[in-house]
Design a protein around this motif. Structure first.
Motif, PDB file in Angstrom:
ATOM      1  N   HIS A  16       0.829  -1.208   0.000  1.00 19.25           N
ATOM      2  CA  HIS A  16       0.000   0.000   0.000  1.00 19.25           C
ATOM      3  C   HIS A  16       0.862   1.257   0.000  1.00 19.25           C
ATOM      4  N   ALA A  17       1.841   1.258   0.878  1.00 20.01           N
ATOM      5  CA  ALA A  17       2.713   2.424   0.990  1.00 20.01           C
ATOM      6  C   ALA A  17       3.534   2.616  -0.282  1.00 20.01           C
ATOM      7  N   PHE A  18       3.921   1.520  -0.903  1.00 18.90           N
ATOM      8  CA  PHE A  18       4.681   1.611  -2.144  1.00 18.90           C
ATOM      9  C   PHE A  18       3.859   2.308  -3.230  1.00 18.90           C
ATOM     10  N   VAL A  19       2.589   1.906  -3.368  1.00 21.49           N
ATOM     11  CA  VAL A  19       1.712   2.513  -4.374  1.00 21.49           C
ATOM     12  C   VAL A  19       1.500   3.993  -4.062  1.00 21.49           C
ATOM     13  N   LEU A  20       1.274   4.322  -2.796  1.00 20.83           N
ATOM     14  CA  LEU A  20       1.047   5.717  -2.416  1.00 20.83           C
ATOM     15  C   LEU A  20       2.305   6.567  -2.583  1.00 20.83           C
ATOM     16  N   ALA A  24       2.766   9.781  -5.029  1.00 20.47           N
ATOM     17  CA  ALA A  24       3.232  11.085  -4.557  1.00 20.47           C
ATOM     18  C   ALA A  24       4.395  11.593  -5.405  1.00 20.47           C
ATOM     19  N   LEU A  25       5.275  10.698  -5.809  1.00 14.99           N
ATOM     20  CA  LEU A  25       6.438  11.105  -6.592  1.00 14.99           C
ATOM     21  C   LEU A  25       6.129  11.340  -8.071  1.00 14.99           C
ATOM     22  N   THR A  26       5.176  10.597  -8.617  1.00 16.49           N
ATOM     23  CA  THR A  26       4.870  10.731 -10.042  1.00 16.49           C
ATOM     24  C   THR A  26       3.708  11.677 -10.307  1.00 16.49           C
ATOM     25  N   GLY A  27       2.881  11.920  -9.299  1.00 14.91           N
ATOM     26  CA  GLY A  27       1.714  12.765  -9.480  1.00 14.91           C
ATOM     27  C   GLY A  27       0.533  12.042 -10.100  1.00 14.91           C
ATOM     28  N   VAL A  28       0.644  10.725 -10.257  1.00 14.96           N
ATOM     29  CA  VAL A  28      -0.440   9.916 -10.823  1.00 14.96           C
ATOM     30  C   VAL A  28      -1.157   9.211  -9.676  1.00 14.96           C
ATOM     31  N   ALA A  29      -2.402   9.597  -9.467  1.00 15.08           N
ATOM     32  CA  ALA A  29      -3.170   9.059  -8.345  1.00 15.08           C
ATOM     33  C   ALA A  29      -3.498   7.585  -8.548  1.00 15.08           C
ATOM     34  N   PRO A  30      -3.525   6.822  -7.459  1.00 10.53           N
ATOM     35  CA  PRO A  30      -3.964   5.424  -7.553  1.00 10.53           C
ATOM     36  C   PRO A  30      -5.490   5.344  -7.499  1.00 10.53           C
ATOM     37  N   VAL A  31      -6.019   4.237  -7.989  1.00  7.43           N
ATOM     38  CA  VAL A  31      -7.451   4.003  -7.946  1.00  7.43           C
ATOM     39  C   VAL A  31      -7.656   2.547  -7.530  1.00  7.43           C
ATOM     40  N   VAL A  93     -10.949  -7.855 -10.338  1.00  4.24           N
ATOM     41  CA  VAL A  93      -9.739  -8.372  -9.705  1.00  4.24           C
ATOM     42  C   VAL A  93      -8.633  -8.538 -10.750  1.00  4.24           C
ATOM     43  N   LEU A  94      -7.485  -7.923 -10.452  1.00  2.12           N
ATOM     44  CA  LEU A  94      -6.327  -7.962 -11.342  1.00  2.12           C
ATOM     45  C   LEU A  94      -5.111  -8.441 -10.554  1.00  2.12           C
ATOM     46  N   ILE A  95      -4.266  -9.250 -11.184  1.00  2.00           N
ATOM     47  CA  ILE A  95      -3.055  -9.706 -10.503  1.00  2.00           C
ATOM     48  C   ILE A  95      -1.827  -8.993 -11.060  1.00  2.00           C
ATOM     49  N   ALA A  96      -0.903  -8.754 -10.159  1.00  2.00           N
ATOM     50  CA  ALA A  96       0.366  -8.126 -10.524  1.00  2.00           C
ATOM     51  C   ALA A  96       1.495  -9.073 -10.136  1.00  2.00           C
ATOM     52  N   SER A  97       2.405  -9.309 -11.071  1.00  2.00           N
ATOM     53  CA  SER A  97       3.518 -10.206 -10.777  1.00  2.00           C
ATOM     54  C   SER A  97       4.801  -9.452 -10.440  1.00  2.00           C
ATOM     55  N   SER A  98       4.757  -8.139 -10.522  1.00  2.00           N
ATOM     56  CA  SER A  98       5.925  -7.326 -10.164  1.00  2.00           C
ATOM     57  C   SER A  98       5.446  -6.022  -9.522  1.00  2.00           C
ATOM     58  N   LEU A  99       6.352  -5.317  -8.913  1.00  2.00           N
ATOM     59  CA  LEU A  99       6.003  -4.035  -8.302  1.00  2.00           C
ATOM     60  C   LEU A  99       5.587  -3.021  -9.365  1.00  2.00           C
ATOM     61  N   GLU A 100       6.218  -3.090 -10.525  1.00  2.00           N
ATOM     62  CA  GLU A 100       5.865  -2.175 -11.607  1.00  2.00           C
ATOM     63  C   GLU A 100       4.421  -2.407 -12.058  1.00  2.00           C
ATOM     64  N   GLU A 101       4.036  -3.674 -12.204  1.00  2.00           N
ATOM     65  CA  GLU A 101       2.652  -3.993 -12.573  1.00  2.00           C
ATOM     66  C   GLU A 101       1.689  -3.564 -11.471  1.00  2.00           C
ATOM     67  N   VAL A 103       1.906  -1.055  -9.445  1.00  2.00           N
ATOM     68  CA  VAL A 103       1.705   0.389  -9.564  1.00  2.00           C
ATOM     69  C   VAL A 103       0.910   0.727 -10.823  1.00  2.00           C
ATOM     70  N   THR A 104       1.248   0.100 -11.935  1.00  2.00           N
ATOM     71  CA  THR A 104       0.569   0.372 -13.205  1.00  2.00           C
ATOM     72  C   THR A 104      -0.912   0.036 -13.137  1.00  2.00           C
ATOM     73  N   LEU A 105      -1.254  -1.129 -12.601  1.00  2.00           N
ATOM     74  CA  LEU A 105      -2.651  -1.546 -12.532  1.00  2.00           C
ATOM     75  C   LEU A 105      -3.445  -0.716 -11.526  1.00  2.00           C
ATOM     76  N   ALA A 106      -2.765  -0.171 -10.532  1.00  2.00           N
ATOM     77  CA  ALA A 106      -3.439   0.652  -9.529  1.00  2.00           C
ATOM     78  C   ALA A 106      -3.547   2.113  -9.957  1.00  2.00           C
ATOM     79  N   SER A 107      -2.931   2.469 -11.055  1.00  2.00           N
ATOM     80  CA  SER A 107      -2.884   3.854 -11.504  1.00  2.00           C
ATOM     81  C   SER A 107      -4.198   4.319 -12.117  1.00  2.00           C
TER      82      SER A 107
END
Length: 183
Positions: A16-20, A24-31, A93-101, A103-107
């Motif tokens: 959760h903190a990673f996504v937030l 904060a750093l990119t300016g792209v809000a999570p959803v 429901v979406l699965i992410a296999s990496s931290l990049e995914e 963040v991307t799927l939560a964007s």
């Protein structure tokens, strides 16, 4: 593109903190809702403790997009054994296999490909209103659309699971992991 310096702070943050922090750093809000922890030793996503309990609480929630680690996918079949297929229309429901995914799927700002998948699923969901879910999911045309989503987006657990529910091979019993969590 800025990203949270994960390598320096591996043990200090959860999913959760990673996504937030990334937002904060990119300016792209999570959803949506993210569930996951970052493994301190490997830096990979993993299931948090008491995941099944959190899933049962979410089943009573209002819905939205749900992003989870790939290791959680086998647990979702248990919701079909509990006769809760509506969970997969309530939550996309979406699965992410990496931290990049993760963040991307939560964007909130999705790629054109992701947006297309979300819109296809939204259309299927909207057309299900007022129909008996079992009969709706056995419809040949609905199954074809769900198969298109799975082919285009293998990370789409809702589409995969609803396809299983609409087939004759849906589960009747809980897996050991889910049964242990229920007890």
């Amino acid at each position: 593109k800025s990203a949270y310096p994960f390598s320096r702070n591996r043990g200090a943050i959860s999913g959760h903190a990673f996504v937030l922090a990334n937002a904060a750093l990119t300016g792209v809000a999570p959803v949506g809702i993210v569930i996951g922890e970052i493994d301190r030793s490997s830096g990979n996503l993993k299931l948090p403790a008491h995941f099944w309990r959190a899933l049962m609480v979410l089943a009573e929630g209002s819905g939205g997009r749900l992003i989870i680690p790939a290791s959680a996918e086998p647990m979702f079949i248990n919701l079909l054994a509990l006769e809760k297929p509506d969970f997969f229309f309530k939550y996309e429901v979406l699965i992410a296999s990496s931290l990049e995914e993760f963040v991307t799927l939560a964007s909130k700002e999705s790629s054109a490909q992701h947006e297309e998948v979300y819109n296809k699923f939204k259309l299927i969901k909207e057309k299900s209103a007022g129909s008996a879910l079992g009969a709706y999911l056995t419809n040949k045309f609905v199954r074809e659309r769900l198969q298109e989503i799975v082919a285009q987006a293998p990370y789409h657990v809702s589409a995969k699971t609803l396809l299983i529910y609409g087939s004759a091979s849906r589960p009747r019993y809980l897996t050991r992991e889910a049964l242990a969590a229920e007890i």
